[in-house]
Design an enzyme around this catalytic site. Structure first.
Site, PDB file in Angstrom:
ATOM      1  CG  ASP A 129      -2.040   1.035   1.127  1.00  0.00           C
ATOM      2  OD1 ASP A 129      -1.862   2.036   0.403  1.00  0.00           O
ATOM      3  OD2 ASP A 129      -3.079   0.836   1.772  1.00  0.00           O
ATOM      4  NE  ARG A 131      -4.481   3.221  -0.171  1.00  0.00           N
ATOM      5  CZ  ARG A 131      -5.615   2.618   0.169  1.00  0.00           C
ATOM      6  NH1 ARG A 131      -6.772   3.089  -0.276  1.00  0.00           N
ATOM      7  NH2 ARG A 131      -5.590   1.544   0.942  1.00  0.00           N
TER       8      ARG A 131
END
Length: 202
Positions: A129, A131
């Site tokens: 991930d 982000r």
């Protein structure tokens, strides 16, 4: 009335089938991306303000793909904001958990061969991930929102927003759109990525 482009505010009325919102664009200098806040009502509260931080998903949000839960989460969050009467949805240009559309479709190809969503990203040389929610915190502060009820299953969103000065008073689960095409995907998020998704939810 003649105005230059820089004098025109990047905010407008946004009527939708769910309700009448306001849409405002926020430019992120470091990435060059334009993110948007879709708001309803007075952002001054009462606190905490109902918030959804939603990462762009072309396949789920636009084409209604059932291999993820993104589209149903987007729609359920907007419905919840309308029901509450005020709130905001931040739509972030972070396709594929931050790896971009091209890499996301490559990851889909690997998933079609039996690889799970986490390992597919890693096999392509990307984080599970990627982000970063710093821009979301900046957007909320610009909207005058610092105390929120956050609709998410992802503890990382809570941790990052808190780190960047947002008080997450409540976390509200958003488990919707579960089906045969995304059950394994959601199970991986729960079992390997720490999301608040249990076997009972699936």
């Amino acid at each position: 009335m003649k105005m230059t482009r820089n004098e025109v505010p990047s905010v407008a009325f946004l009527p939708t089938i769910r309700g009448d919102f306001k849409i405002e664009v926020f430019h992120e200098e470091s990435t060059g991306f334009d993110h948007v806040a879709v708001t309803l009502g007075d952002m001054s509260g009462p606190d905490p303000v109902l918030i959804r931080v939603h990462s762009e998903c072309l396949t789920g949000d636009v084409f209604a793909s059932t291999r993820c839960d993104c589209g149903p989460q987007l729609h359920a969050a907007l419905d919840a904001i309308v029901e509450r009467g005020w709130g905001a949805l931040l739509y972030l240009r972070q396709e594929g958990r931050g790896i971009g559309l091209h890499a996301k479709i490559q990851a889909y190809h690997l998933q079609d061969q039996g690889v799970d969503t986490l390992d597919a990203n890693l096999m392509l040389g990307h984080p599970a991930d990627a982000r970063d929610y710093a821009i979301a915190a900046e957007m909320l502060k610009d909207l005058g929102v610092v105390h929120v009820e956050l609709m998410t299953n992802n503890p990382e969103k809570v941790e990052q927003l808190t780190k960047h000065g947002i008080d997450v008073a409540f976390r509200t689960p958003l488990i919707v759109g579960v089906g045969s095409n995304n059950r394994d995907y959601l199970a991986t998020k729960g079992e390997r990525m720490g999301h608040h998704i249990s076997n009972d939810d699936l």
